[in-house]
Design a protein around this motif. Structure first.
Motif, short mmCIF file in Angstrom:
data_model
loop_
_atom_site.label_atom_id
_atom_site.label_comp_id
_atom_site.label_asym_id
_atom_site.label_seq_id
_atom_site.Cartn_x
_atom_site.Cartn_y
_atom_site.Cartn_z
N VAL A 268 0.84 -1.19 0.00
CA VAL A 268 0.00 0.00 0.00
C VAL A 268 0.88 1.24 0.00
O VAL A 268 2.07 1.19 0.36
N LEU A 269 0.28 2.34 -0.44
CA LEU A 269 0.94 3.65 -0.35
C LEU A 269 0.43 4.36 0.90
O LEU A 269 -0.79 4.41 1.12
N GLY A 270 1.34 4.91 1.69
CA GLY A 270 0.93 5.57 2.93
C GLY A 270 0.66 4.56 4.02
O GLY A 270 1.23 3.45 4.03
N ASP A 271 -0.22 4.90 4.93
CA ASP A 271 -0.54 4.03 6.06
C ASP A 271 -1.66 3.05 5.70
O ASP A 271 -2.57 3.40 4.92
N PRO A 272 -1.61 1.82 6.24
CA PRO A 272 -2.69 0.87 5.98
C PRO A 272 -4.03 1.42 6.48
O PRO A 272 -4.10 2.07 7.52
N VAL A 273 -5.07 1.16 5.72
CA VAL A 273 -6.42 1.58 6.09
C VAL A 273 -7.25 0.33 6.33
O VAL A 273 -7.42 -0.50 5.43
N GLY A 274 -7.77 0.18 7.54
CA GLY A 274 -8.50 -1.03 7.89
C GLY A 274 -7.56 -2.22 7.96
O GLY A 274 -6.44 -2.11 8.50
N PHE A 275 -7.96 -3.33 7.39
CA PHE A 275 -7.15 -4.54 7.35
C PHE A 275 -6.97 -4.94 5.89
O PHE A 275 -7.70 -5.81 5.39
N PRO A 276 -6.02 -4.32 5.19
CA PRO A 276 -5.87 -4.56 3.75
C PRO A 276 -5.63 -6.03 3.43
O PRO A 276 -4.85 -6.70 4.11
N ARG A 277 -6.30 -6.48 2.38
CA ARG A 277 -6.15 -7.89 1.98
C ARG A 277 -6.29 -8.00 0.47
O ARG A 277 -7.13 -7.33 -0.14
N LEU A 278 -5.45 -8.86 -0.11
CA LEU A 278 -5.48 -9.12 -1.54
C LEU A 278 -5.97 -10.55 -1.79
O LEU A 278 -5.47 -11.49 -1.18
N GLU A 279 -6.95 -10.67 -2.70
CA GLU A 279 -7.40 -11.99 -3.16
C GLU A 279 -7.18 -12.08 -4.65
O GLU A 279 -7.65 -11.24 -5.41
N MET A 280 -6.44 -13.09 -5.10
CA MET A 280 -6.16 -13.28 -6.53
C MET A 280 -6.84 -14.55 -7.02
O MET A 280 -6.71 -15.61 -6.41
N SER A 281 -7.57 -14.43 -8.13
CA SER A 281 -8.22 -15.59 -8.74
C SER A 281 -7.80 -15.71 -10.19
O SER A 281 -7.62 -14.70 -10.89
N ALA A 282 -7.60 -16.93 -10.64
CA ALA A 282 -7.18 -17.18 -12.01
C ALA A 282 -7.49 -18.65 -12.34
O ALA A 282 -7.68 -19.47 -11.44
N ALA A 283 -7.54 -18.95 -13.63
CA ALA A 283 -7.80 -20.32 -14.07
C ALA A 283 -6.89 -20.67 -15.22
O ALA A 283 -6.58 -19.81 -16.06
N PRO A 284 -6.43 -21.92 -15.29
CA PRO A 284 -5.63 -22.34 -16.46
C PRO A 284 -6.47 -22.25 -17.72
O PRO A 284 -7.68 -22.52 -17.70
N ALA A 285 -5.84 -21.85 -18.83
CA ALA A 285 -6.57 -21.71 -20.10
C ALA A 285 -6.05 -22.73 -21.12
O ALA A 285 -4.87 -23.10 -21.10
N TYR A 286 -6.95 -23.17 -21.99
CA TYR A 286 -6.61 -24.20 -22.97
C TYR A 286 -7.15 -23.81 -24.34
O TYR A 286 -8.22 -23.23 -24.46
N TRP A 287 -6.37 -24.14 -25.39
CA TRP A 287 -6.87 -24.00 -26.75
C TRP A 287 -7.72 -25.19 -27.11
O TRP A 287 -7.52 -26.29 -26.61
#
Length: 287
Positions: A268-287
């Motif tokens: 984060v930039l500056g001070d944390p606000v609340g309880f910062p959390r990152l969630e990343m979602s992705a799926a394998p891709a196929y032709w």
């Protein structure tokens, strides 16, 4: 082999549902589900040499599939209601999920229903040869979605001296990273959702290549900011566009090629606000 196709919440299960419940949709066939669509690159032949000039990237056309299905109803009214439910899928304004599950191997595409061809019912309670044409603007098929999350990086507690038994190693630290590996055969994208943030913004950096996303905007504790590398969008609560606040937007650097790993460092930039959390979602891709 057991094959189950689900389109917009309607299951076509190859006859197992009909056998088990005495009524329902059965899957008869689907065309081109595993086919590779044609390239859109134009071929420019060399006038005085063998072959053609390099066409560059082979961008692919959208995927069109035809689903053939049968329905076994309790009576004619049951059959008509099932057909009406199926044809109603064509009126949806957004793409819907189409999944194919073959013995537990699940692939999905986002599609629209282009046409539904229904033979004459002739007052019967069952019908076969119903043809449903669907179109997937993105020709790639995707596997199961992988989701992992992290808070901000933090130091561990460490050992306090003098050491006594049992040894207390303190509070475990955290690296503030999320990881995804594309096990598919085509390039895929990632979606990153940040809850909270910093007093001056959010920083997301891909470790492998240094690609960086910086949102220079003060965050609120209950903010939910979604960064989507598929289309380069940044949305607050899925609605308000925040792209104008981006001071670094290297979304292309977050594309994950086959066999690659995407590791995202959350900050984060500056001070944390609340309880910062990152969630990343992705799926394998196929032709």
């Amino acid at each position: 082999m057991q094959a189950v196709l689900t389109l917009g919440g309607i299951a076509f299960d190859g006859g197992a549902n009909i056998t088990r419940n005495g009524h329902g949709w059965g899957l008869q066939a689907i065309t081109d589900w595993h086919s590779l669509t044609a390239s859109k690159a134009q071929i420019n032949e060399r006038p005085q040499a063998h072959g053609a000039f390099d066409p560059g990237t082979d961008w692919r056309k959208s995927t069109a599939n035809e689903i053939k299905a049968a329905y076994w109803g309790h009576d004619h009214n049951d059959l008509i209601r099932a057909i009406q439910q199926l044809t109603a899928l064509a009126n949806r304004d957004e793409l819907m999920e189409c999944t194919m599950d073959v013995d537990g191997v699940v692939l999905r595409r986002m599609v629209s229903v282009r046409n539904v061809d229904v033979p004459d019912t002739r007052g019967r309670s069952n019908i076969d040869g119903v043809a449903v044409d669907v179109l997937a603007p993105d020709p790639r098929a995707y596997g199961p979605v992988s989701v992992n999350s992290t808070g901000l990086a933090r130091h561990g507690g460490g050992i306090v001296f003098p050491v006594v038994s049992p040894v207390d190693f303190g509070t475990p630290g955290a690296d503030g990273r999320t990881v995804f590996t594309n096990t598919g055969t085509a390039v895929t994208s990632v979606t990153m959702t940040v809850t909270g943030g910093g007093s001056r913004g959010i920083v997301l950096k891909r470790v492998e290549n240094g690609a960086t996303l910086i949102l220079s905007r003060a965050c609120n504790p209950d903010d939910s900011t979604v960064f989507d590398s598929a289309d380069g969008s940044v949305l607050l609560a899925g609605q308000a566009e925040l792209s104008g606040w981006m001071t670094s937007d290297d979304f292309d650097g977050f594309d994950v090629r086959p066999g690659e790993t995407c590791t995202v460092q959350f900050g984060v930039l500056g001070d944390p606000v609340g309880f910062p959390r990152l969630e990343m979602s992705a799926a394998p891709a196929y032709w």
